[in-house]
Scaffold this active site. Structure first.
Site, PDB file in Angstrom:
ATOM      1  CE  LYS A   1      -3.842  -0.019   2.298  1.00 11.98           C
ATOM      2  NZ  LYS A   1      -4.889   0.021   3.355  1.00 11.98           N
TER       3      LYS A   1
ATOM      4  N   GLY B   1      -2.189   4.172  -4.102  1.00 13.39           N
ATOM      5  CA  GLY B   1      -3.022   2.999  -4.329  1.00 13.39           C
ATOM      6  C   GLY B   1      -2.540   1.779  -3.561  1.00 13.39           C
TER       7      GLY B   1
ATOM      8  CB  VAL C   1       0.489  -3.682  -4.776  1.00 14.75           C
ATOM      9  CG1 VAL C   1       0.930  -4.817  -5.701  1.00 14.75           C
ATOM     10  CG2 VAL C   1       1.013  -2.350  -5.284  1.00 14.75           C
TER      11      VAL C   1
ATOM     12  CG  ASP D   1       9.707   8.066  -7.492  1.00 22.06           C
ATOM     13  OD1 ASP D   1      10.534   8.495  -6.658  1.00 22.06           O
ATOM     14  OD2 ASP D   1       8.590   7.641  -7.159  1.00 22.06           O
TER      15      ASP D   1
END
Length: 520
Positions: free
Chosen positions: A230, A234, A236, A350
């Site tokens: 998490k 969102g 997973v 990222d």
């Protein structure tokens, strides 16, 4: 005078038409319209989009979406739909429902007139009802035949016919209900039956992933098993598709831009690589009450590199394997492949240990491409996603922290990736156990900034004080750690142009891996 009146009337009609067009299409808007007490006359206006009505056959659920009984509930919703929001590769995915799924959900999209979505599409009969109907039709035909025979044939023949019909019914197997895991749409042909076949499909043709209809069908066949992660954007889940594990990243509807961008990047031509997380499908799921956005990928049970290093120490050989394969993934992203079916250069933006996954064979693959940018070499322009997300502050390069990065120069983004990758190398090297000696797992700059640092905290340490993570003295006495230390320092330069390229990092680590194999 008559001509003047005619022209005035004509101009009035034209102005009325233009005004109407400028106002867009008015649609009914109502979530769960058939719920008691919900008004059905609220409206919305959309310009260039569609009016949508949705009907869903569902089970009775509580307010949290958990099934509380097997009682069948029909849910109806109406809304406005912006065409560019619910599409991939320029297609209105929201408006298409597979024939095999129309007994569970149906959608009608229109824009021919105001409030055109008042009409609700019909649900197809359930599979069991279709079977019963076929058997009933067959029985009716037999009855008519028997009546005709009774009128023209003697009793003996009638008895024989009845006996024969009875025996045939007893011996004929019942027609099985249609398999919901098989798509019967003739446009789609036969479906792949394993993840390996899926990858073969996705790499044939354009090499940009599976057809959209196949993606949607696969998404409908996945059973969610358990939540495995998490984050801010969102959850997973571990899912199951035909006996194989897959990862399902579920975005809330407010993160639609992130979902769309990541799915778009994953479907870049020629992107698939063993050190890039394998993409399977993307789909939006609307149950009439809320919308979930699914991104389906390979599932790696070791989890992220962050989780793996927290739980395990590594040998020198496994340290090099983790670092080298992660560098291979970054180099493939950064590389432009020329040709008719070529791949643009991509920068991740990222990179961190939480966005690198560890496979069961001890190699890495790079994940989470929601912030990635692509380079168009023909126009020398940078394709930047129009969302509000920023990278992880702890891993930001100095030029990102002090906002001196040139956003129009693609090499700037690649160099920022290299800086972040140097911090990941530091995390891996700390967990290398030689002679039973190793460092505990820590995040970069753990001793210099708070656990959730602000941009100002990171700017002061990285740009103002020009500090970098500390290199333990023991690394200088071990060849593999000494090379790793030199590599990460050459990734950390304040001058971005002086940093190593991803290709140079990959080649250095490949040479180190060969040396380690010789030692073994």
């Amino acid at each position: 005078m008559d001509k003047l009146c005619f022209h005035l009337v004509l101009q009035a009609f034209i102005l009325l038409f233009l005004y109407k067009y400028a106002q867009g299409i008015k649609c009914y808007q109502c979530h769960n319209c058939n719920h008691p007490g919900v008004a059905e006359n609220s409206t919305c206006v959309i310009d260039g989009g569609y009016c949508v009505s949705i009907i869903v056959r569902d089970k009775e659920k509580n307010k949290d979406g958990v099934v509380i009984s097997n009682k069948e509930v029909i849910r109806i919703s109406r809304r406005c739909l912006e065409k560019d929001k619910f599409s991939l590769q320029g297609r209105a995915l929201m408006c298409f429902v597979n024939d095999a799924m129309k007994h569970e959900q149906n959608v009608r999209c229109c824009r021919d007139q105001d409030l055109c979505n008042y009409e609700v599409p019909e649900l197809a009969p359930l599979p069991s009802e279709r079977v019963d109907k076929r058997e009933t039709d067959s029985g009716d035909g037999m009855t008519k035949s028997v009546i005709i025979i009774i009128s023209v044939i003697v009793v003996f023949i009638i008895i024989v016919v009845i006996v024969v019909i009875y025996l045939k019914k007893r011996l004929r197997p019942y027609a099985p209900p249609p398999d919901q895991n098989i798509d019967t749409n003739p446009l789609m042909g036969s479906q792949p039956s394993s993840l390996k076949e899926l990858y073969d499909w996705s790499q044939s043709g354009s090499g940009s992933g599976l057809p959209l209809l196949v993606q949607r069908t696969i998404a409908r066949q996945i059973r969610l098993c358990e939540i495995i992660g998490k984050g801010r954007y969102g959850e997973v889940w571990r899912g199951n598709w035909r006996g194989e594990n897959v990862a399902v990243k579920i975005f809330p509807s407010r993160e639609e831009r992130s979902w769309f961008r990541e799915a778009e990047i994953y479907q870049t031509v020629m992107l698939r690589h063993e050190n890039i997380l394998g993409f399977i499908a993307a789909d939006n799921k609307d149950n009439g009450t809320w919308t979930q956005l699914w991104l389906i990928t390979d599932c790696h049970e070791n989890g992220s590199l962050f989780d793996y290093l927290n739980r395990h120490t590594v040998t020198a050989a496994s340290m090099i394997r983790l670092a080298h394969t992660a560098a291979c993934g970054m180099a493939h992203l950064h590389m432009e492949i020329l040709g008719a079916q070529g791949k643009p250069a991509i920068a991740h933006r990222d990179l961190k240990s939480k966005n690198i996954l560890v496979k069961s064979n001890g190699t890495c693959c790079i994940a989470d491409l929601g912030l990635a940018v692509r380079h168009d070499s023909k126009t020398d322009s940078v394709d930047i996603a129009p969302n509000n997300r920023v990278g992880t502050k702890r891993y930001m390069a100095p030029e990102c922290l002090d906002e001196t990065i040139n956003m129009n120069h693609f090499e700037s983004f690649k160099r920022a990736d290299v800086y972040s990758f140097g911090l990941v190398l530091w995390e891996i090297a700390r967990r290398c156990s030689v002679g039973g000696i190793f460092e505990e797992y820590q995040l970069p700059y753990y001793d210099l900034v708070p656990s959730d640092p602000s941009l100002e905290d990171m700017r002061k340490v990285v740009c103002g004080d020009k500090q970098r993570p500390a290199i333990p003295n023991r690394w200088q006495n071990i060849e593999s750690l000494r090379v790793m230390a030199r590599l990460m320092k050459e990734c950390w330069y304040s001058n971005a142009a002086a940093r190593l390229t991803a290709l140079r990092i990959r080649k250095t680590l490949a040479g180190l891996a060969e040396q380690e194999e010789v030692k073994i």
